[in-house]
Design an enzyme around this catalytic site. Structure first.
Site, mmCIF file in Angstrom:
data_model
loop_
_atom_site.group_PDB
_atom_site.id
_atom_site.type_symbol
_atom_site.label_atom_id
_atom_site.label_comp_id
_atom_site.label_asym_id
_atom_site.label_seq_id
_atom_site.Cartn_x
_atom_site.Cartn_y
_atom_site.Cartn_z
ATOM 1 C CG ASP A 1 105.918 8.748 -20.943
ATOM 2 O OD1 ASP A 1 105.725 10.031 -21.501
ATOM 3 O OD2 ASP A 1 106.734 7.990 -21.682
ATOM 4 C CG ASP B 1 88.579 14.384 -24.128
ATOM 5 O OD1 ASP B 1 89.640 14.133 -23.726
ATOM 6 O OD2 ASP B 1 87.720 15.329 -23.571
ATOM 7 C CG HIS C 1 97.661 8.679 -21.159
ATOM 8 N ND1 HIS C 1 96.885 7.826 -20.077
ATOM 9 C CD2 HIS C 1 98.885 8.444 -21.212
ATOM 10 C CE1 HIS C 1 98.127 7.116 -19.751
ATOM 11 N NE2 HIS C 1 99.008 7.653 -20.165
ATOM 12 C CD GLU D 1 101.086 9.498 -23.628
ATOM 13 O OE1 GLU D 1 100.884 8.388 -24.159
ATOM 14 O OE2 GLU D 1 101.936 9.597 -23.061
HETATM 15 O O1 9MR Z 1 104.222 8.489 -30.809
HETATM 16 C C1 9MR Z 1 104.532 7.240 -30.540
HETATM 17 C C2 9MR Z 1 103.903 6.382 -31.594
HETATM 18 O O2 9MR Z 1 104.272 6.538 -32.815
HETATM 19 C C3 9MR Z 1 104.079 4.831 -31.217
HETATM 20 O O3 9MR Z 1 103.198 4.092 -32.157
HETATM 21 C C4 9MR Z 1 103.717 4.515 -29.850
HETATM 22 C C5 9MR Z 1 103.824 3.150 -29.265
HETATM 23 O O4 9MR Z 1 105.147 2.818 -29.525
HETATM 24 O O5 9MR Z 1 104.392 5.503 -29.119
HETATM 25 C C6 9MR Z 1 104.123 6.783 -29.232
HETATM 26 O O6 9MR Z 1 104.867 7.319 -28.345
HETATM 27 C C7 9MR Z 1 104.825 7.415 -27.178
HETATM 28 C C8 9MR Z 1 105.880 6.980 -26.129
HETATM 29 O O7 9MR Z 1 106.143 5.557 -26.459
HETATM 30 C C9 9MR Z 1 106.021 6.914 -24.614
HETATM 31 N N1 9MR Z 1 105.507 8.314 -24.384
HETATM 32 C C10 9MR Z 1 104.294 8.608 -25.002
HETATM 33 C C11 9MR Z 1 104.235 8.800 -26.534
HETATM 34 C C12 9MR Z 1 102.987 9.185 -27.125
HETATM 35 O O8 9MR Z 1 101.905 8.313 -26.899
#
Ligand code: 9MR
Length: 562
Positions: free
Chosen positions: A166, A531, A483, A540
């Site tokens: 993101d 994947d 992702h 991601e």
């Molecule tokens: O790594 C994060 C995970 O522990 C949480 O459960 C999740 C949902 O809140 O978010 C993950 O982090 C993401 C972040 O919110 C936005 N950027 C991408 C991160 C990795 O997926």
């Protein structure tokens, strides 16, 4: 949906160290031991033995046997392992792959950079204009206002790394990531088996500073910019609404917003800036001093505002990274400030914190962005300091490692991670458990801890239920559609796949995205992964996942032939 998992003999598809442990897993209905054969690239049998039946593995719901071919020591390429009429994917025996993995996993950070053009000459196929420097259609990170009603000023918060796939930048998560990069460097000063970290082909390469520190500085400078004059630190900066895929950073037209300050973000800065103050001191005294001042100011601000929590509902346009318990962040910050300064205030805080003696070694990950006590404990144990009772601190890390060794021994896939359900980013949890094992090796010099790390990496590189590596470019079958808005090749063929060395988040039992929900219902933990670029909850890329990957690869690269 049934994944194609290929041959039922599961190996590390990249490389085993010549003198290190060599384990594999066979998926079979057989209940009795079966013969196995190790073949070289010419198909000649070079070793053989019998499998060990292990029963049904809960993480995969498969009946499995384990195979131990550690007694074979010769280096080479193109080996295969055969059992039960099946032949594994090929693998090498040799140490070279870990040197390249260490570097590739770190090179990932350059192409995650915000606020600077990515030079195609340095990363062929990955060049792109600078993101979020205020050039249309970007609204820029050089002058970012707060969300409505949160504050009445703007800050220049340009630079840093994009968190993941993101366009957001989050202090809580940038913090653990930059800390682990600095620790990877700092270990080279303190650990007997460490070797210098490789060159990264970044714009700063060739200056007098190790490349890994130059890369860490790119993020640390951003974290410093997120601090207000009163010492408190904004939790995050991201778009008003989530952007779609694909979207290169410089094409993001959305409004950028600063979100409220939080105690957790403030303590992340206190910890990383305290660490930066010591690791940068030999290279740039002014930058070190600036960090130390910022760290102390952040500490004081957090003490004065100990419970400003990020909102769990502030998730529009970016992740929440909310955390209801910041006592571990206090401990981590105090530990780093103590190691750097030796001051009584931080020492007393460390010694009085419940995290100083707590059992931190869960069967999940030893640490993650919201559980950072182990970052402090491990540094207190491995970075020289004069803390009273430090021997017990060192022993506590060894005790944790003993726990992970037991888990590895009991797990037919050789994992130190065995929590039942797998979490979002489980691959980073596996790696962070391996860091505890590696720290125990650094403390004791005892080979079983080191061998635990070597077994753990096998899982990430192919010895798993899906028979695939989770690191792009490593292993015959590997994740490549992670992702990301800019490595979005599977949505727009003019864009690249993620660069070699990019780690996928990994199996997540929670199925927290629509693709995972549609394709993986009822999955056994190890099967909760796909994947697919749209499966953000299993697939991601993220800065906090590549950091322990590089740390561990550097550790393994330092073991030579094993
Ligand atoms: O790594 C994060 C995970 O522990 C949480 O459960 C999740 C949902 O809140 O978010 C993950 O982090 C993401 C972040 O919110 C936005 N950027 C991408 C991160 C990795 O997926």
């Amino acid at each position: 949906y049934t994944p194609d998992t290929g041959p039922r003999v599961r190996v590390n598809q990249v490389a085993y160290l010549p003198k290190g442990p060599k384990n594999a897993t066979l998926v079979t209905d057989a209940t009795d031991a079966l013969p196995w054969k190790l073949k070289d690239a010419a198909g000649k049998v070079v070793a053989q033995g019998s499998t060990t039946p292990r029963g049904v593995d809960a993480s995969s719901r498969q009946n499995v046997h384990s195979i131990d071919f550690s007694a074979y020591h010769k280096a080479g390429t193109g080996f295969t392992l055969t059992a039960d009429g099946e032949t594994s994917r090929p693998f090498d025996i040799g140490a070279d792959a870990y040197q390249s993995l260490e570097v590739d996993a770190l090179k990932f950070y350059y192409t995650q950079r915000s606020g600077i053009a990515i030079d195609d000459a340095l990363r062929p196929g990955y060049g792109r204009p600078a993101g979020h420097i205020g050039t249309a259609p970007n609204q820029g990170d050089t002058n970012v206002p707060c969300q409505p009603g949160v504050c009445d000023y703007s800050l220049d918060v340009s630079g840093g790394w994009y968190d993941a796939g993101d366009h957001g930048k989050y202090v809580v998560n940038g913090g653990i990531s930059v800390a682990q990069l600095m620790s990877e460097f700092e270990r080279t000063k303190n650990a007997a088996s460490a070797r210098p970290i490789g060159a990264l082909a970044i714009p700063e390469s060739g200056d007098d500073v190790p490349d890994v520190l130059d890369e860490a500085r790119w993020e640390q400078e951003f974290l410093l910019k997120m601090q207000r004059p009163d010492g408190m630190v904004h939790h995050k900066i991201h778009d008003e609404n989530w952007t779609g895929l694909p979207l290169l950073p410089h094409l993001d037209p959305q409004k950028r917003e600063l979100h409220p300050v939080s105690t957790a973000a403030t303590l992340n800065l206190a910890a990383t800036a305290a660490q930066a103050a010591r690791v940068f001191a030999p290279y740039d005294a002014a930058f070190a001093a600036k960090n130390l001042a910022a760290a102390k100011k952040a500490w004081a601000a957090a003490k004065a505002n100990p419970a400003i929590l990020a909102s769990p509902s502030d998730g529009n346009g970016g992740g929440t990274y909310d955390d209801a318990d910041v006592s571990d962040e206090f401990y981590w910050a105090a530990a780093e400030l103590y190691i750097t300064t030796g001051d009584a205030e931080y020492k007393n805080f460390v010694l009085a914190s419940p995290h100083h003696t707590a059992d931190l070694w869960s069967q999940g990950g030893a640490m993650d962005w919201g559980h950072v006590a182990a970052l402090g404990r491990i540094d207190l144990a491995t970075v020289p300091n004069g803390l009273p009772g430090r021997d017990a601190v060192r022993q506590s890390v060894v005790t944790g490692a003993d726990r992970y060794l037991t888990t590895i021994d009991q797990h037919p896939y050789g994992l130190p991670y065995n929590p039942g359900d797998y979490v979002w980013g489980s691959n980073s949890a596996v790696l962070n458990d391996m860091i505890v094992l590696a720290a125990a090796y650094d403390i004791t010099g005892k080979l079983p801890y080191r061998d635990g790390v070597l077994q753990g990496i096998d899982y990430l590189l192919g010895r798993n239920a899906l028979n695939q590596s989770y690191v792009t470019g490593y292993g015959e079958v590997a994740s490549k559609n992670q992702h990301s808005r800019w490595y979005a090749h599977s949505l727009d063929t003019s864009l690249p796949n993620p660069p070699h060395g990019s780690l996928a988040g990994g199996p997540n039992s929670g199925l927290q995205d629509p693709v995972a929900q549609a394709k993986l219902p009822g999955c056994a933990p190890q099967f909760c992964y796909i994947d697919d670029i749209n499966s953000y909850s299993t697939n991601e890329v993220a800065v906090n996942w590549n950091a322990p990957l590089s740390w561990v690869a550097a550790f393994i690269a330092g073991q030579g032939d094993g």
